[in-house]
Design a protein around this motif. Structure first.
Motif, short mmCIF file in Angstrom:
data_model
loop_
_atom_site.label_atom_id
_atom_site.label_comp_id
_atom_site.label_asym_id
_atom_site.label_seq_id
_atom_site.Cartn_x
_atom_site.Cartn_y
_atom_site.Cartn_z
N ALA A 38 71.72 72.44 61.33
CA ALA A 38 71.24 72.18 62.70
C ALA A 38 70.17 73.19 63.09
CB ALA A 38 72.41 72.21 63.68
N ASP A 39 70.39 74.46 62.72
CA ASP A 39 69.40 75.49 63.03
C ASP A 39 68.08 75.22 62.32
OD1 ASP A 39 71.08 76.90 64.69
OD2 ASP A 39 71.61 78.43 63.19
N LEU A 40 68.14 74.87 61.03
CA LEU A 40 66.92 74.61 60.27
C LEU A 40 66.22 73.34 60.77
CD1 LEU A 40 67.70 75.60 56.57
CD2 LEU A 40 66.19 76.72 58.19
N ALA A 41 66.99 72.35 61.19
CA ALA A 41 66.38 71.13 61.75
C ALA A 41 65.62 71.49 63.03
CB ALA A 41 67.45 70.08 62.02
N GLN A 42 66.25 72.30 63.88
CA GLN A 42 65.57 72.73 65.11
C GLN A 42 64.29 73.51 64.77
OE1 GLN A 42 67.16 70.61 67.34
NE2 GLN A 42 66.52 72.20 68.72
N ASP A 43 64.40 74.40 63.80
CA ASP A 43 63.22 75.17 63.38
C ASP A 43 62.12 74.25 62.86
OD1 ASP A 43 64.48 77.52 64.07
OD2 ASP A 43 64.97 78.11 62.01
N THR A 44 62.51 73.20 62.16
CA THR A 44 61.54 72.23 61.64
C THR A 44 60.78 71.59 62.80
OG1 THR A 44 62.89 71.76 59.69
CG2 THR A 44 61.25 70.11 60.30
N PHE A 45 61.50 71.14 63.79
CA PHE A 45 60.85 70.50 64.94
C PHE A 45 60.02 71.50 65.74
CE2 PHE A 45 63.91 67.15 64.00
CZ PHE A 45 63.08 66.04 64.07
#
Length: 171
Positions: A38-45
């Protein structure tokens, strides 16, 4: 007056809504940890948004491929950081307790190591190694040449290349 999106642009909100859970699932399968995913997905966006301020993105034929490219880069950085942290913690374990840094100092050192790693990213392995030995351990060029099995002149060229790279990245 209507608030319509031109055909050649995509709303960031739409991209996020349509693909966030898919990206989190993909990352979760690779990481084995839903929270980190979830953290990496947020960072991606956040990276996508930073690259395209103003909530409008160019039309994306394959939005998942685009998100996957950004996400993979962040995943690689995540693994590199984890490896760097492990090496740092192993080095700390070998220090006498009296010399061990405080948790705050550890965090600052880890951040500095991460920044240095990112700065040197893209350099050939031998150039990077020569630079690190010279700068962090104070190893002289003759010893570096011996360790790398190259001439001292080559080590000097490596150092020039590393310094030039650092200056270009800093600009």
């Amino acid at each position: 007056m209507t608030d319509s999106t031109p055909a050649d642009e995509t709303s960031f909100g739409t991209l996020y809504r349509d693909h966030r859970s898919w990206l989190e699932g993909w990352l979760s399968r690779r990481l084995g940890d839903a929270w980190e995913a979830a953290d990496l997905a947020q960072d991606t966006f956040l990276r996508v948004l930073a690259a395209h301020p103003g909530q409008r993105l160019p039309s994306l034929r394959e939005p998942r491929a685009y998100l996957l490219t950004v996400g993979k880069r962040l995943l690689i950085n995540h693994y590199k950081r984890r490896s760097l942290e492990r090496a740092y913690l192993e080095a700390l374990a070998n220090l006498p307790e009296a010399l061990a840094p405080s948790p705050e100092q550890r965090w600052i050192l880890l951040e500095a190591l991460q920044a240095l790693d990112e700065l040197l990213d893209g350099l050939p392995r031998a150039v990077r190694q020569a630079f690190l030995w010279a700068q962090l351990e104070g190893v002289d060029y003759a010893t570096i040449a011996e360790r790398l099995q190259v001439s001292e002149r080559t080590v000097k060229r490596y150092m020039v290349k590393a310094y030039a790279h650092c200056l270009l990245v800093a600009l």
